[in-house]
Design an enzyme around this catalytic site. Structure first.
Site, PDB file in Angstrom:
ATOM      1  CD1 TRP A   1     147.514 -43.105  27.975  1.00 32.48           C
ATOM      2  CD2 TRP A   1     147.244 -44.515  29.683  1.00 32.48           C
ATOM      3  NE1 TRP A   1     146.579 -44.046  27.598  1.00 32.48           N
ATOM      4  CE2 TRP A   1     146.403 -44.917  28.625  1.00 32.48           C
ATOM      5  CE3 TRP A   1     147.229 -45.257  30.873  1.00 32.48           C
ATOM      6  CZ2 TRP A   1     145.548 -46.030  28.718  1.00 32.48           C
ATOM      7  CZ3 TRP A   1     146.388 -46.357  30.962  1.00 32.48           C
ATOM      8  CH2 TRP A   1     145.554 -46.734  29.881  1.00 32.48           C
TER       9      TRP A   1
ATOM     10  CD  GLU B   1     151.685 -43.647  27.007  1.00 27.37           C
ATOM     11  OE1 GLU B   1     151.552 -43.625  28.254  1.00 27.37           O
ATOM     12  OE2 GLU B   1     152.025 -44.657  26.367  1.00 27.37           O
TER      13      GLU B   1
ATOM     14  CE  LYS C   1     145.877 -47.732  24.385  1.00 32.32           C
ATOM     15  NZ  LYS C   1     145.872 -48.523  25.595  1.00 32.32           N
TER      16      LYS C   1
ATOM     17  CG  ASP D   1     153.119 -47.044  23.937  1.00 31.91           C
ATOM     18  OD1 ASP D   1     153.218 -47.918  23.057  1.00 31.91           O
ATOM     19  OD2 ASP D   1     152.926 -47.307  25.140  1.00 31.91           O
TER      20      ASP D   1
ATOM     21  CG  HIS E   1     149.789 -45.915  22.567  1.00 32.03           C
ATOM     22  ND1 HIS E   1     149.679 -45.106  23.670  1.00 32.03           N
ATOM     23  CD2 HIS E   1     149.779 -47.185  23.038  1.00 32.03           C
ATOM     24  CE1 HIS E   1     149.618 -45.845  24.757  1.00 32.03           C
ATOM     25  NE2 HIS E   1     149.680 -47.110  24.397  1.00 32.03           N
TER      26      HIS E   1
ATOM     27  CG  HIS F   1     155.719 -45.506  27.226  1.00 33.98           C
ATOM     28  ND1 HIS F   1     154.476 -45.527  27.813  1.00 33.98           N
ATOM     29  CD2 HIS F   1     156.561 -45.011  28.167  1.00 33.98           C
ATOM     30  CE1 HIS F   1     154.570 -45.041  29.046  1.00 33.98           C
ATOM     31  NE2 HIS F   1     155.816 -44.714  29.284  1.00 33.98           N
TER      32      HIS F   1
ATOM     33  CG  ASP G   1     148.775 -50.804  22.785  1.00 36.69           C
ATOM     34  OD1 ASP G   1     150.001 -50.959  22.745  1.00 36.69           O
ATOM     35  OD2 ASP G   1     148.189 -50.141  23.661  1.00 36.69           O
TER      36      ASP G   1
ATOM     37  CG  ASP H   1     151.476 -52.987  25.796  1.00 38.43           C
ATOM     38  OD1 ASP H   1     152.345 -52.120  25.669  1.00 38.43           O
ATOM     39  OD2 ASP H   1     150.261 -52.722  25.860  1.00 38.43           O
TER      40      ASP H   1
ATOM     41  CG  ASP I   1     154.032 -49.234  28.225  1.00 30.89           C
ATOM     42  OD1 ASP I   1     153.765 -50.186  28.989  1.00 30.89           O
ATOM     43  OD2 ASP I   1     153.186 -48.395  27.873  1.00 30.89           O
TER      44      ASP I   1
END
Ligand code: RNT
Ligand code: ZN
Length: 428
Positions: free
Chosen positions: A186, A227, A229, A260, A263, A287, A295, A297, A327
């Protein structure tokens, strides 16, 4: 007298048997699924380089809960604590700047397996696998916001070399452990504002990736994922490695696609992408994260989307082609608890999916009986899966229910608090 856990389990077992589901078999199957736990939840994505740079790349950690891991030994101790509270055998996911440098400034283009021997020995003792990631952020050479797609050839070359080194290290780790490592690529590259040239950076990223992957590494030891995004902090208008960019790349090069859950656009879900993407790429890396408005997380909860992801993997028989990783990074709560909550939730979601009477539900769908489909899907939510979960935890020798929390609290009082006391003493 049988314990209440056993009594509840026996009743649940019968209830599921009536639906044609064998709970003992399900528990065996669940025990074979590993979740990759992200090292970066343990230390707020700081890594262990002696001349560490501030976190960059459009990702951010907020919160200041005491007890962040500051050394590989501390991080390993925290991992071990978390692993002891989670049923099943899982894996850990390392970023390339989490090596052991012994005070030496070894730049990212010069790292080797030597910095990861301690991790390998520890993983061997824990009998767990390791996954890997080149770290293309938090470094002076990433300050422009561009790495593998940089217009500056020297910068590009530096990051190509770093990614090559990362794959080599991953291959060595895989060989040493006898367990395949998934290396996820990434990069944060992108623009804050509207670019005039969207094409050239993407051409450079494609060429850099081709240069990185030119070196053949035995897929028994290392598999590569890419990955995409949508945006990052400071790269709101343009991300070089977008979804279309990497989907095309992964399909044309037969790499693993990493999805992810944070993302994409806020109402877009990765559960719906799994059955599409797996038609064209060999395997998937997930992820699993939780975006809140962006995003962000957050630690994953047992949300509808986590359940939907698990259903896609289980109901379509995709577990063998999917590597599940977490993630997220939340520094506002106990970091060990963050791993335990998220990993237990992922496992619970998988268990629920395995315990669903999917054959009956699909039969209703095939017959065009959408009323029954909806009714059965909703009834399935309140089947006694929690009784099977408790039994599974007991069988795996980890705390049942919320009793794991007391252990984390005790760990916080002794181990984590001592870290803060030391920091305070050192500052005096
Ligand atoms: C960033 C990506 C990436 C990172 C980790 C630290 O948006 O999700 O996977 O979170 O590599
Ligand atoms: Zn990610």
């Amino acid at each position: 007298m049988p314990s209440t856990i056993d009594q509840s389990y026996q009743l649940a077992k019968q209830r599921y048997a009536d639906l044609g589901i064998d709970t003992d078999k399900v528990m065996k199957k669940l025990a074979g699924v590993s979740v990759s736990m992200q090292c970066w939840q343990g230390d707020d994505v700081m890594g262990f380089e002696p001349n560490a740079s501030a976190l960059s790349g459009g990702i951010a950690v907020t919160g200041n809960h005491p007890g962040r891991a500051r050394t590989p030994d501390e991080l390993r101790a925290d991992f071990a604590k978390a692993l002891s509270l989670i049923p099943g055998r899982h894996r850990i996911n390392l970023h390339a700047f989490y090596g052991e440098y012994n005070g030496k400034a070894i730049d990212r283009d010069a790292i080797s397996i030597d910095q990861f021997k301690g991790w390998v020995a520890w993983a061997k003792a824990q009998k767990i696998g390791i996954d890997f990631n080149p770290t293309c952020f938090a470094h002076p050479k990433a300050a422009s916001g561009f790495t593998l797609s940089s217009a500056d050839k020297g910068i590009r070359q530096f990051w190509i070399e770093h990614c090559k080194r990362s794959r080599e290290i991953a291959g060595e780790i895989g060989k040493a452990l006898g367990k395949t490592v998934v290396t996820n690529h990434w990069v944060p590259d992108g623009y804050k504002d509207v670019p005039a040239d969207r094409l050239a950076p993407r051409e450079r990223l494609r060429d850099s990736l081709d240069a990185i992957f030119a070196q053949k590494i035995d897929p028994k030891f290392n598999l590569d994922a890419v990955e995409p995004k949508l945006f990052g902090l400071g790269t709101e208008s343009y991300t070089v490695g977008s979804h279309e960019f990497y989907l095309g790349y992964a399909i044309s090069r037969q790499k693993l696609m990493c999805l992810d859950s944070g993302h994409f656009h806020p109402t877009e879900v990765i559960s719906d992408k799994i059955s599409s993407v797996l038609q064209y790429v060999p395997e998937l890396l997930l992820h699993v994260s939780r975006g809140v408005r962006w995003d962000s997380d957050h630690v994953i909860t047992l949300s509808d989307e986590i359940q939907a992801i698990a259903q896609e993997l289980v109901w379509n028989g995709f577990l063998d082609r999917t590597h599940i990783g977490l993630d997220y990074f939340d520094a506002s709560i106990n970091r060990v608890a963050a791993w335990v909550i998220g990993t237990r939730n992922m496992s619970k979601a998988l268990l629920m999916a395995m315990l669903s009477p999917v054959a009956q539900i699909r039969k209703a769908e095939a017959a065009g009986d959408y009323t029954s489909r909806l009714a059965l899907l909703e009834e399935a939510r309140s089947l006694p899966w929690a009784a099977v979960w408790d039994r599974y935890c007991e069988q795996q020798g980890v705390p049942v229910g919320e009793s794991w929390l007391a252990e984390v609290k005790a760990y916080e009082k002794t181990v984590l608090a001592a870290r803060c006391a030391k920091t305070a003493a050192a500052a005096r």
